[in-house]
Motif scaffolding. Structure first.
Motif, PDB file in Angstrom:
ATOM      1  N   GLY A 111      25.369 -57.442  39.778  1.00 58.46           N
ATOM      2  CA  GLY A 111      25.048 -58.812  39.374  1.00 58.46           C
ATOM      3  C   GLY A 111      25.319 -59.108  37.926  1.00 58.46           C
ATOM      4  N   SER A 112      25.774 -58.125  37.155  1.00 59.33           N
ATOM      5  CA  SER A 112      26.124 -58.349  35.754  1.00 59.33           C
ATOM      6  C   SER A 112      27.079 -57.252  35.316  1.00 59.33           C
ATOM      7  CB  SER A 112      24.887 -58.365  34.852  1.00 59.33           C
ATOM      8  OG  SER A 112      24.430 -57.045  34.609  1.00 59.33           O
ATOM      9  N   LEU A 113      27.896 -57.584  34.308  1.00 54.84           N
ATOM     10  CA  LEU A 113      28.829 -56.591  33.795  1.00 54.84           C
ATOM     11  C   LEU A 113      28.098 -55.455  33.095  1.00 54.84           C
ATOM     12  CD1 LEU A 113      31.698 -58.864  32.402  1.00 54.84           C
ATOM     13  CD2 LEU A 113      31.735 -57.422  34.438  1.00 54.84           C
ATOM     14  N   THR A 114      27.007 -55.778  32.415  1.00 47.56           N
ATOM     15  CA  THR A 114      26.274 -54.742  31.678  1.00 47.56           C
ATOM     16  C   THR A 114      25.703 -53.700  32.633  1.00 47.56           C
ATOM     17  OG1 THR A 114      25.705 -56.326  29.931  1.00 47.56           O
ATOM     18  CG2 THR A 114      24.372 -54.305  30.071  1.00 47.56           C
ATOM     19  N   ALA A 170      26.166 -48.378  35.678  1.00 50.49           N
ATOM     20  CA  ALA A 170      26.287 -47.666  36.956  1.00 50.49           C
ATOM     21  C   ALA A 170      27.598 -46.896  37.043  1.00 50.49           C
ATOM     22  CB  ALA A 170      26.177 -48.662  38.114  1.00 50.49           C
ATOM     23  N   LEU A 171      28.661 -47.430  36.455  1.00 49.86           N
ATOM     24  CA  LEU A 171      29.974 -46.782  36.517  1.00 49.86           C
ATOM     25  C   LEU A 171      30.196 -45.786  35.397  1.00 49.86           C
ATOM     26  CD1 LEU A 171      32.132 -49.934  37.407  1.00 49.86           C
ATOM     27  CD2 LEU A 171      31.611 -48.010  38.933  1.00 49.86           C
ATOM     28  N   GLY A 172      29.284 -45.729  34.447  1.00 46.27           N
ATOM     29  CA  GLY A 172      29.443 -44.820  33.327  1.00 46.27           C
ATOM     30  C   GLY A 172      30.494 -45.274  32.340  1.00 46.27           C
ATOM     31  N   LEU A 173      30.651 -46.586  32.179  1.00 45.65           N
ATOM     32  CA  LEU A 173      31.639 -47.140  31.264  1.00 45.65           C
ATOM     33  C   LEU A 173      30.943 -47.960  30.185  1.00 45.65           C
ATOM     34  CD1 LEU A 173      34.266 -48.468  33.867  1.00 45.65           C
ATOM     35  CD2 LEU A 173      34.430 -46.359  32.516  1.00 45.65           C
ATOM     36  N   ALA A 174      31.652 -48.156  29.083  1.00 46.47           N
ATOM     37  CA  ALA A 174      31.175 -49.111  28.081  1.00 46.47           C
ATOM     38  C   ALA A 174      31.437 -50.523  28.594  1.00 46.47           C
ATOM     39  CB  ALA A 174      31.890 -48.883  26.753  1.00 46.47           C
ATOM     40  N   LEU A 205      34.763 -52.182  30.646  1.00 52.89           N
ATOM     41  CA  LEU A 205      34.697 -52.747  31.990  1.00 52.89           C
ATOM     42  C   LEU A 205      35.213 -54.188  31.993  1.00 52.89           C
ATOM     43  CD1 LEU A 205      33.898 -52.536  34.945  1.00 52.89           C
ATOM     44  CD2 LEU A 205      31.567 -53.210  34.300  1.00 52.89           C
ATOM     45  N   SER A 206      34.865 -54.964  30.964  1.00 51.73           N
ATOM     46  CA  SER A 206      35.341 -56.343  30.884  1.00 51.73           C
ATOM     47  C   SER A 206      36.864 -56.381  30.805  1.00 51.73           C
ATOM     48  CB  SER A 206      34.728 -57.042  29.670  1.00 51.73           C
ATOM     49  OG  SER A 206      33.324 -57.122  29.795  1.00 51.73           O
ATOM     50  N   ALA A 207      37.444 -55.481  30.018  1.00 46.78           N
ATOM     51  CA  ALA A 207      38.899 -55.439  29.896  1.00 46.78           C
ATOM     52  C   ALA A 207      39.540 -55.037  31.224  1.00 46.78           C
ATOM     53  CB  ALA A 207      39.291 -54.461  28.786  1.00 46.78           C
ATOM     54  N   GLN A 208      38.925 -54.092  31.911  1.00 45.92           N
ATOM     55  CA  GLN A 208      39.478 -53.679  33.202  1.00 45.92           C
ATOM     56  C   GLN A 208      39.391 -54.809  34.217  1.00 45.92           C
ATOM     57  OE1 GLN A 208      37.504 -50.324  35.084  1.00 45.92           O
ATOM     58  NE2 GLN A 208      39.437 -49.640  35.974  1.00 45.92           N
ATOM     59  N   LEU A 209      38.301 -55.551  34.222  1.00 48.95           N
ATOM     60  CA  LEU A 209      38.165 -56.677  35.147  1.00 48.95           C
ATOM     61  C   LEU A 209      39.211 -57.737  34.880  1.00 48.95           C
ATOM     62  CD1 LEU A 209      36.700 -58.212  37.374  1.00 48.95           C
ATOM     63  CD2 LEU A 209      35.076 -59.045  35.631  1.00 48.95           C
ATOM     64  N   ARG A 216      24.649 -67.164  32.094  1.00 48.24           N
ATOM     65  CA  ARG A 216      23.571 -66.572  31.314  1.00 48.24           C
ATOM     66  C   ARG A 216      22.785 -65.560  32.135  1.00 48.24           C
ATOM     67  NH1 ARG A 216      19.947 -70.785  28.166  1.00 48.24           N
ATOM     68  NH2 ARG A 216      22.004 -71.013  27.175  1.00 48.24           N
ATOM     69  N   ASN A 217      22.711 -65.764  33.451  1.00 47.32           N
ATOM     70  CA  ASN A 217      21.918 -64.894  34.310  1.00 47.32           C
ATOM     71  C   ASN A 217      22.753 -63.808  35.000  1.00 47.32           C
ATOM     72  OD1 ASN A 217      19.539 -66.342  33.771  1.00 47.32           O
ATOM     73  ND2 ASN A 217      20.086 -67.879  35.317  1.00 47.32           N
ATOM     74  N   GLY A 218      24.017 -63.654  34.567  1.00 45.04           N
ATOM     75  CA  GLY A 218      24.856 -62.617  35.172  1.00 45.04           C
ATOM     76  C   GLY A 218      26.158 -63.197  35.686  1.00 45.04           C
ATOM     77  N   VAL A 219      26.663 -62.600  36.761  1.00 45.91           N
ATOM     78  CA  VAL A 219      27.943 -63.042  37.320  1.00 45.91           C
ATOM     79  C   VAL A 219      27.748 -63.432  38.780  1.00 45.91           C
ATOM     80  CG1 VAL A 219      29.294 -61.603  35.761  1.00 45.91           C
ATOM     81  CG2 VAL A 219      28.612 -60.693  37.988  1.00 45.91           C
ATOM     82  N   ARG A 220      28.632 -64.335  39.242  1.00 48.58           N
ATOM     83  CA  ARG A 220      28.630 -64.753  40.644  1.00 48.58           C
ATOM     84  C   ARG A 220      30.068 -64.816  41.119  1.00 48.58           C
ATOM     85  NH1 ARG A 220      26.178 -70.547  41.813  1.00 48.58           N
ATOM     86  NH2 ARG A 220      28.101 -71.073  40.694  1.00 48.58           N
ATOM     87  N   ALA A 221      30.303 -64.341  42.322  1.00 50.44           N
ATOM     88  CA  ALA A 221      31.659 -64.287  42.846  1.00 50.44           C
ATOM     89  C   ALA A 221      32.236 -65.664  43.055  1.00 50.44           C
ATOM     90  CB  ALA A 221      31.676 -63.511  44.160  1.00 50.44           C
TER      91      ALA A 221
END
Length: 320
Positions: A18-21, A26-30, A34-38, A54-59
């Motif tokens: 539900g959020s990039l952070t 969970a993936l063990g990434l900074a 992760l933002s750059a990979q997305l 503000r509350n995260g991400v939505r598909a």
């Protein structure tokens, strides 16, 4: 950039978190990585997959489409990996056979049969005087199959947990020095051997008790019994130190002869055992067929055994 399986896992992780952070954790990434990979994944797929708020991400609708495919593709790939691993294990097992056995020519004859019937299969053997030890090795998965035997109708070792099938039933013969007074006869009366010393290979079944009982029925108590390896038994017989007890399939050996005991007071049952949870039925059936053929050929090489069968009027007994 081409879309890869790991990219689908990233998309699913972001949606589940539900959020990039949280997904980065969970993936063990900074989180910046992760933002750059997305962003690279989104460029490859042609549009945004998530709306950031503000509350995260939505598909997004495109993100929902991709997520729907991941719910099909990722489990299918995982199932493929599991099936491939099972296939590889089965293949390795099919290419290797670990066979245990007690003393006697049947183990070597079976290995010879398998070398011709399955030349790509690696066969290793382990010999033991103890039928119980072989049963324990089968139960522990350290052997695939075991050749063992029982005296008469005695229960095989580890019977409640293992599968045992009969290969053949043989009379017990005696080994005599070729110049022994009874060597020229068709058979030897057990009572006529009352003054002899004896030799046989050791074991942990009931054979010793059955032999003592047979001697008691013949009117005597056996003198000294030498329990030792096959080569030593042969030597003791050849030099006249003892009379040996052997299976009817014992191979021809210089300096000695084998003869049946009158009245067949002792029988030996050859068995093939395996753990039913560890072997495929067709593999067990193949080993059983090869073991029976190996026994039949060993029996055919013994003149005293084939003559004994002919006198009984049952020449096919050794072929079953």
């Amino acid at each position: 950039m081409e879309l890869e399986l790991r990219h689908l896992k990233v998309i699913r992780a972001i949606a589940e978190a539900g959020s990039l952070t949280r997904a980065a954790t969970a993936l063990g990434l900074a989180q910046p990585a992760l933002s750059a990979q997305l962003r690279r994944i989104e460029r490859t797929l042609g549009g945004a997959l998530f709306e950031r708020g503000r509350n995260g991400v939505r598909a997004t609708p495109l993100g929902e489409l991709v997520l729907e495919r991941t719910r099909i593709v990722l489990p299918a790939v995982r199932e493929l990996q599991q099936e491939a691993a099972r296939f590889a294990r089965t293949r390795r097992q099919a290419e290797r056979l670990r066979i245990g056995g007690t003393h006697g020519p049947l183990l070597g004859a079976l290995v010879d049969r398998l070398a011709g019937a399955a030349p790509t299969t690696t066969v290793t053997t382990r010999a033991s005087w103890s039928e119980r030890e072989l049963a324990d090795l089968l139960a522990d998965g350290r052997l695939d199959f075991a050749l063992a035997g029982t005296c008469g109708s005695a229960a095989p070792p580890g019977a409640p947990h293992l599968a045992w099938q009969e290969i053949a039933v043989d009379p017990v013969f005696v080994m005599l020095a070729e110049d022994h007074p009874l060597a020229l006869g068709r058979e030897a009366d057990l009572a006529a051997l009352a003054d002899e010393e004896w030799a046989c290979v050791p074991g942990d079944g009931c054979f010793a008790d059955c032999f003592t009982a047979a001697c008691a029925r013949a009117g005597f108590t056996p003198r000294r019994m030498y329990e030792t390896d096959t080569a030593s038994c042969v030597h003791l017989v050849q030099v006249g130190r003892a009379v040996g007890l052997c299976r009817a399939t014992f191979p021809p050996t210089p300096g000695l002869t084998t003869r049946p005991l009158a009245g067949t007071p002792l029988m030996w049952r050859h068995l093939l055992g395996w753990h039913p949870g560890s072997q495929q039925p067709d593999t067990a059936a193949t080993l059983l067929t090869q073991a029976r053929t190996a026994h039949a050929r060993a029996a055919a090489r013994s003149d005293s055994y084939t003559n004994w069968l002919a006198r009984r009027g049952d020449p096919d007994t050794a072929l079953r």
